[in-house]
Write a protein that holds these residues in place. Sequence first.
Motif, mmCIF file in Angstrom:
data_model
loop_
_atom_site.group_PDB
_atom_site.id
_atom_site.type_symbol
_atom_site.label_atom_id
_atom_site.label_comp_id
_atom_site.label_asym_id
_atom_site.label_seq_id
_atom_site.Cartn_x
_atom_site.Cartn_y
_atom_site.Cartn_z
ATOM 1 N N VAL A 1 -0.202 -12.439 -4.853
ATOM 2 C CA VAL A 1 -0.104 -10.984 -4.685
ATOM 3 C C VAL A 1 1.031 -10.424 -5.541
ATOM 4 C CG1 VAL A 1 0.377 -9.145 -3.032
ATOM 5 C CG2 VAL A 1 -1.114 -11.051 -2.387
ATOM 6 N N ASP B 1 -0.059 -10.104 -9.126
ATOM 7 C CA ASP B 1 -0.933 -8.940 -9.315
ATOM 8 C C ASP B 1 -0.144 -7.641 -9.391
ATOM 9 O OD1 ASP B 1 -3.108 -10.550 -9.209
ATOM 10 O OD2 ASP B 1 -3.742 -9.973 -7.188
ATOM 11 N N GLU B 2 0.968 -7.586 -8.660
ATOM 12 C CA GLU B 2 1.726 -6.341 -8.544
ATOM 13 C C GLU B 2 2.914 -6.290 -9.502
ATOM 14 O OE1 GLU B 2 1.128 -3.828 -6.285
ATOM 15 O OE2 GLU B 2 -0.612 -4.758 -5.332
ATOM 16 N N GLU C 1 -4.460 -17.352 2.442
ATOM 17 C CA GLU C 1 -4.968 -16.008 2.731
ATOM 18 C C GLU C 1 -4.020 -15.272 3.683
ATOM 19 O OE1 GLU C 1 -6.633 -18.782 2.738
ATOM 20 O OE2 GLU C 1 -8.555 -18.553 1.714
ATOM 21 N N GLU D 1 -1.188 -14.086 1.630
ATOM 22 C CA GLU D 1 -1.608 -12.935 0.829
ATOM 23 C C GLU D 1 -1.656 -11.670 1.697
ATOM 24 O OE1 GLU D 1 -4.377 -15.303 -2.482
ATOM 25 O OE2 GLU D 1 -5.340 -14.247 -0.823
ATOM 26 N N ALA D 2 -2.200 -11.823 2.901
ATOM 27 C CA ALA D 2 -2.281 -10.680 3.808
ATOM 28 C C ALA D 2 -0.884 -10.168 4.172
ATOM 29 C CB ALA D 2 -3.051 -11.066 5.072
ATOM 30 N N ALA E 1 1.819 -10.438 2.341
ATOM 31 C CA ALA E 1 2.409 -9.787 1.166
ATOM 32 C C ALA E 1 1.824 -8.384 0.992
ATOM 33 C CB ALA E 1 2.171 -10.632 -0.085
ATOM 34 N N ARG E 2 0.506 -8.282 1.183
ATOM 35 C CA ARG E 2 -0.099 -6.959 1.028
ATOM 36 C C ARG E 2 0.376 -6.006 2.114
ATOM 37 N NH1 ARG E 2 -4.913 -9.544 0.758
ATOM 38 N NH2 ARG E 2 -5.199 -10.480 -1.284
ATOM 39 N N LEU E 3 0.498 -6.533 3.331
ATOM 40 C CA LEU E 3 0.955 -5.696 4.440
ATOM 41 C C LEU E 3 2.370 -5.168 4.192
ATOM 42 C CD1 LEU E 3 0.684 -4.495 7.258
ATOM 43 C CD2 LEU E 3 1.260 -6.730 8.234
ATOM 44 N N LEU F 1 3.881 -4.716 1.391
ATOM 45 C CA LEU F 1 3.883 -3.718 0.308
ATOM 46 C C LEU F 1 3.302 -2.392 0.798
ATOM 47 C CD1 LEU F 1 2.837 -5.957 -2.740
ATOM 48 C CD2 LEU F 1 5.129 -5.155 -2.114
ATOM 49 N N ASP F 2 2.262 -2.473 1.639
ATOM 50 C CA ASP F 2 1.694 -1.257 2.238
ATOM 51 C C ASP F 2 2.737 -0.538 3.085
ATOM 52 O OD1 ASP F 2 -0.733 -1.674 1.107
ATOM 53 O OD2 ASP F 2 -1.727 -2.384 2.922
ATOM 54 N N ARG G 1 4.956 1.532 1.069
ATOM 55 C CA ARG G 1 4.359 2.689 0.392
ATOM 56 C C ARG G 1 4.044 3.822 1.353
ATOM 57 N NH1 ARG G 1 0.711 -1.490 -2.618
ATOM 58 N NH2 ARG G 1 2.072 -1.962 -4.378
#
Lengths: 353, 353
Positions: free
Chosen positions: A101, A104-105, A312, A315-316, A318-320, A322-323, A326
């Motif tokens: 993640v 990607d970012e 996974e 990854e979840a 890391a995405r959480l 970052l969310d 934001r």
Amino acid sequence: MTPPKTAGTNANPQPATRSSGTATLAEIAREAGVSAPTVSKVLNGRADVAPATRTRVEELLRAYGYRRRRAEATRSPLIDLVFHELESSWAMEVIRGVENVACDEGLSVVLSQSAGRLTPGRTWADQVAARRPHGVILVLSGLDESQRALLTSRSIPFVVLDPAGDPGDDVPSIGATNWHGGLAATRHLIELGHTRIGAISGPTRMMCSRARLDGYRAALETAGLPADPQLIGSGDFHHEAGYRIGLDLLRRPDRPTAVFAGNDLQALGVYEAARELGLRIPEDLSVVGFDDLPVAHWVGPPLTTVRQPLMEMAEAAARLVLDLGRSSSATVATRVELATSLVVRSSTGAPPA
Amino acid sequence: MTPPKTAGTNANPQPATRSSGTATLAEIAREAGVSAPTVSKVLNGRADVAPATRTRVEELLRAYGYRRRRAEATRSPLIDLVFHELESSWAMEVIRGVENVACDEGLSVVLSQSAGRLTPGRTWADQVAARRPHGVILVLSGLDESQRALLTSRSIPFVVLDPAGDPGDDVPSIGATNWHGGLAATRHLIELGHTRIGAISGPTRMMCSRARLDGYRAALETAGLPADPQLIGSGDFHHEAGYRIGLDLLRRPDRPTAVFAGNDLQALGVYEAARELGLRIPEDLSVVGFDDLPVAHWVGPPLTTVRQPLMEMAEAAARLVLDLGRSSSATVATRVELATSLVVRSSTGAPPA
């Protein structure tokens, strides 16, 4: 501005009653009797502030629920990933997920370990404040109250991955369906015909090991089988514990015909105990692990195990995180459990006749 | 100031003939026709510089051999650790070693991977310039010329750990005695009485796998045994390659009685091939690995292998890169090889009668 209680370092300031984040940096500075740049230095984790001043400012930041504004503009392109311990390939799966993640970012990952303590040290928190990452992911590692307050005041979001203890309802966390995994592993053994099934749990202070063991017990109960406490051992998720407790279980005159080993490393320890006692897997003993590390399909015989989607999950997480950085949050789910699944290989079979 | 050749982006500037590090930032700025703060922005990896300007400044920095002064004062408390790929527990041992030293020094570790490419991407180099770590450790991953120039101009030291190719005499690197390890593994098999010994190397572009294979050949030659090219396969250090090449070797009518598997993961692949063909280890086949990962003593039978002190190598690399940042260098050794050692477990024995 109503001054909250800040009598001293031992004071336990009341939660701010005014809506959080409304105090300005200048107000905090005036209250603390220091300049605004000094408060700014504390927020940035700079070393050139007297300890007493730092403590006073931190207390006020916390008491007023101060949250840094426009934090996004000053963030470094980093994610902090903190492990309780860097030991197994378990950790590697998590690192790879967060790396995916981050890559990607356009972010880099800062890795640290809390070195056997369950919360990272104070120095770590200061370093995080100074480097201002986009977020912090804690793996089997919790934050204490003051560390949480420190991250919150800097508007640095954090997420706990597979928490060791109950992280509290307001802490965003990612886990796996541990209870259901323990249930599926044990049901698989019952369906093969086993009635004496041992279990080796992880540390009881970890919620994930409690949940797996409860799943094991639920499978026995719903099948009308007794849960014999003599057949349950408590390990620490390492190979050595699986070996030691495995030997104890397998030397019993009424030894179990199957063992749910709690995780893959403990399962490999049970393999070694079985070899030492001349027991064949699966002819004399069935073994089920948990995690599905790469090693699970390299060993002989390949290990039947409960797959935990570690990469996974990372990854979840890391995405959480970052969310959370934001959005103005509140709408983001605070607890997600990803599904486990039973992977049947060659270490399980019918019990010996 | 004598202007070096900087005709365009395709120019290959001559190495600066004047002593390195004597050009000032102001001189570089004047030469490039920009302000000193613009040069400073380029040095700090800031995004707000036009690409053409950045390229011109980078070329001048490189042509004049500019080295940032007083870099120590502006460093972040970070060490960069770059992997070619984050795959095995091999990587975990390295991470732990670097973490140990970083922790002692109050530094944090930034982890990245070059994602299958052998040199990290340009974006990575910019990010490193922007975060100004104390040093960079590259694992099986090289830097291209412009990346080296970029780090050198920022006075960011770097060290290569176990280089994939010849890193060049002037690049500080840490390795292990791979050749001697291959020799010791093969001599062990010869002493047990084996005469048909197969070998599975890693990728031939990696110096470490070439060295191991050369050690294997040297052991055969000095024992007066022929090195049969039919018994040598070339893998990629992963489990799957060991399995595939292992099957090829073991299906031969004149199959080898022993295999030096190049690393532990390939050895586990050979284990699986042997299981599939009904060959017992060590009764029908002896297997030796390389690395001594934790898994080597968990598998059945526990694996005889060559121990590569990965964690100690990583610690040495971290200490070396920090030393390079502190000293005015030149006195620091540029290539250190740590000793490997044979660990005899249960996967090797006399050849079948």
